[in-house]
Design a protein around this motif. Structure first.
Motif, PDB file in Angstrom:
ATOM      1  N   ARG A 112      20.507   1.020  30.268  1.00 40.50           N
ATOM      2  CA  ARG A 112      21.398   0.177  31.092  1.00 40.50           C
ATOM      3  C   ARG A 112      22.591  -0.338  30.296  1.00 40.50           C
ATOM      4  NH1 ARG A 112      16.682  -2.165  33.004  1.00 40.50           N
ATOM      5  NH2 ARG A 112      17.033  -3.973  31.699  1.00 40.50           N
ATOM      6  N   GLN A 113      22.359  -0.654  29.018  1.00 40.48           N
ATOM      7  CA  GLN A 113      23.422  -1.211  28.177  1.00 40.48           C
ATOM      8  C   GLN A 113      24.277  -0.125  27.526  1.00 40.48           C
ATOM      9  OE1 GLN A 113      24.007  -4.569  27.693  1.00 40.48           O
ATOM     10  NE2 GLN A 113      22.424  -5.011  29.188  1.00 40.48           N
ATOM     11  N   ASN A 114      23.976   1.142  27.817  1.00 46.71           N
ATOM     12  CA  ASN A 114      24.674   2.285  27.219  1.00 46.71           C
ATOM     13  C   ASN A 114      24.641   2.228  25.686  1.00 46.71           C
ATOM     14  OD1 ASN A 114      25.380   3.486  29.675  1.00 46.71           O
ATOM     15  ND2 ASN A 114      27.148   2.134  29.865  1.00 46.71           N
ATOM     16  N   ILE A 115      23.477   1.880  25.156  1.00 47.40           N
ATOM     17  CA  ILE A 115      23.277   1.826  23.713  1.00 47.40           C
ATOM     18  C   ILE A 115      22.744   3.174  23.261  1.00 47.40           C
ATOM     19  CG2 ILE A 115      21.970   0.741  21.848  1.00 47.40           C
ATOM     20  CD1 ILE A 115      21.880  -1.788  23.606  1.00 47.40           C
ATOM     21  N   LYS A 116      23.378   3.735  22.233  1.00 48.99           N
ATOM     22  CA  LYS A 116      22.909   5.002  21.683  1.00 48.99           C
ATOM     23  C   LYS A 116      21.568   4.747  21.003  1.00 48.99           C
ATOM     24  CE  LYS A 116      24.636   8.767  18.857  1.00 48.99           C
ATOM     25  NZ  LYS A 116      25.712   9.217  17.989  1.00 48.99           N
ATOM     26  N   HIS A 117      20.541   5.492  21.385  1.00 48.16           N
ATOM     27  CA  HIS A 117      19.200   5.258  20.857  1.00 48.16           C
ATOM     28  C   HIS A 117      18.494   6.579  20.590  1.00 48.16           C
ATOM     29  CE1 HIS A 117      17.369   6.390  24.691  1.00 48.16           C
ATOM     30  NE2 HIS A 117      18.346   5.710  25.258  1.00 48.16           N
ATOM     31  N   LYS A 118      17.356   6.476  19.904  1.00 49.64           N
ATOM     32  CA  LYS A 118      16.568   7.658  19.564  1.00 49.64           C
ATOM     33  C   LYS A 118      15.234   7.664  20.295  1.00 49.64           C
ATOM     34  CE  LYS A 118      18.577   7.929  14.980  1.00 49.64           C
ATOM     35  NZ  LYS A 118      18.321   7.833  13.556  1.00 49.64           N
ATOM     36  N   PHE A 119      15.120   6.896  21.370  1.00 46.62           N
ATOM     37  CA  PHE A 119      13.885   6.856  22.130  1.00 46.62           C
ATOM     38  C   PHE A 119      13.683   8.185  22.853  1.00 46.62           C
ATOM     39  CE2 PHE A 119      14.907   2.097  22.638  1.00 46.62           C
ATOM     40  CZ  PHE A 119      14.313   1.806  21.431  1.00 46.62           C
ATOM     41  N   ASP A 120      12.440   8.475  23.211  1.00 48.36           N
ATOM     42  CA  ASP A 120      12.070   9.734  23.859  1.00 48.36           C
ATOM     43  C   ASP A 120      12.553   9.721  25.317  1.00 48.36           C
ATOM     44  OD1 ASP A 120      10.985  12.117  24.603  1.00 48.36           O
ATOM     45  OD2 ASP A 120       8.900  11.460  24.486  1.00 48.36           O
ATOM     46  N   LYS A 121      13.581  10.499  25.610  1.00 49.62           N
ATOM     47  CA  LYS A 121      14.146  10.516  26.959  1.00 49.62           C
ATOM     48  C   LYS A 121      13.248  11.228  27.961  1.00 49.62           C
ATOM     49  CE  LYS A 121      18.808   9.956  25.436  1.00 49.62           C
ATOM     50  NZ  LYS A 121      20.173   9.991  25.774  1.00 49.62           N
ATOM     51  N   SER A 122      12.437  12.176  27.497  1.00 47.47           N
ATOM     52  CA  SER A 122      11.577  12.905  28.438  1.00 47.47           C
ATOM     53  C   SER A 122      10.475  12.000  28.990  1.00 47.47           C
ATOM     54  CB  SER A 122      10.964  14.132  27.771  1.00 47.47           C
ATOM     55  OG  SER A 122      10.138  13.739  26.697  1.00 47.47           O
ATOM     56  N   SER A 123       9.941  11.099  28.168  1.00 46.66           N
ATOM     57  CA  SER A 123       8.898  10.197  28.650  1.00 46.66           C
ATOM     58  C   SER A 123       9.465   8.858  29.109  1.00 46.66           C
ATOM     59  CB  SER A 123       7.844   9.966  27.563  1.00 46.66           C
ATOM     60  OG  SER A 123       8.425   9.289  26.468  1.00 46.66           O
ATOM     61  N   GLY A 124      10.704   8.546  28.735  1.00 47.21           N
ATOM     62  CA  GLY A 124      11.337   7.303  29.161  1.00 47.21           C
ATOM     63  C   GLY A 124      10.689   6.070  28.559  1.00 47.21           C
ATOM     64  N   ILE A 125      10.311   6.174  27.285  1.00 48.18           N
ATOM     65  CA  ILE A 125       9.620   5.058  26.639  1.00 48.18           C
ATOM     66  C   ILE A 125       9.947   5.043  25.148  1.00 48.18           C
ATOM     67  CG2 ILE A 125       7.510   6.361  26.147  1.00 48.18           C
ATOM     68  CD1 ILE A 125       5.935   3.873  27.019  1.00 48.18           C
ATOM     69  N   ALA A 126       9.987   3.846  24.567  1.00 43.70           N
ATOM     70  CA  ALA A 126      10.203   3.706  23.127  1.00 43.70           C
ATOM     71  C   ALA A 126       8.896   4.031  22.406  1.00 43.70           C
ATOM     72  CB  ALA A 126      10.648   2.283  22.799  1.00 43.70           C
ATOM     73  N   GLY A 127       8.989   4.367  21.137  1.00 41.51           N
ATOM     74  CA  GLY A 127       7.815   4.768  20.372  1.00 41.51           C
ATOM     75  C   GLY A 127       6.954   3.609  19.918  1.00 41.51           C
ATOM     76  N   GLN A 128       5.726   3.923  19.529  1.00 46.27           N
ATOM     77  CA  GLN A 128       4.797   2.906  19.054  1.00 46.27           C
ATOM     78  C   GLN A 128       5.257   2.294  17.734  1.00 46.27           C
ATOM     79  OE1 GLN A 128       0.875   4.553  18.844  1.00 46.27           O
ATOM     80  NE2 GLN A 128       0.547   4.410  21.052  1.00 46.27           N
TER      81      GLN A 128
END
Length: 140
Positions: free
Chosen positions: A104-120
């Motif tokens: 939503r904030q258009n922040i460049k991130h390395k989270f998993d886009k296929s699962s739509g969730i941040a890592g553990q």
């Protein structure tokens, strides 16, 4: 299972405050680079790099976080707000919300886009940086 990193060297054990003081003294021409490094017990080459190249800006060691400090503060405040309204926050909910927040904030991130969730690993480091948050476990 979340990994715990064990340092292999003792590099970088000087404090950021000492480095900032040393940079200020050198930039104000109160001390030479070598003298400041000796007095403040910081590495000469690191001090030299901060004085000459980065203008005293000190970056974190290692890989940079997925969200910057301001974004993490906003996220933590939002999670606290949700908790104050009796929304039980689970680890999975925090990870999902972090991904949605970054999108939503258009922040460049390395989270998993296929699962739509941040890592553990990100979640555990986020919780270490934000001690005021408490997480609820889901009982089945």
């Amino acid at each position: 299972m979340v990994r715990t990193h064990k340092r292999k060297t003792n590099g970088g054990e000087w404090s950021q405050e000492k480095m900032k003081e040393a940079v200020n003294k050198v930039q104000n021409k109160e001390l030479t680079l070598r003298k400041a490094a000796e007095i403040f017990a910081v590495p000469y080459t690191s001090l030299q790099r901060r004085v000459n190249l980065s203008r005293g800006i000190v970056k974190r060691r290692g890989e940079q976080p997925a969200l910057d400090e301001n974004a993490e503060t906003k996220l933590a405040d939002r999670l606290l707000h949700l908790a104050s309204r009796d929304f039980g926050i689970t680890p999975k909910a925090v990870r999902k919300y972090a991904f949605e927040f970054a999108e939503r904030q258009n922040i460049k991130h390395k989270f998993d886009k296929s699962s739509g969730i941040a890592g553990q690993d990100w979640f555990h480091r986020f919780m270490q940086r934000n001690k005021k948050l408490t997480i609820r476990r889901v009982c089945h």
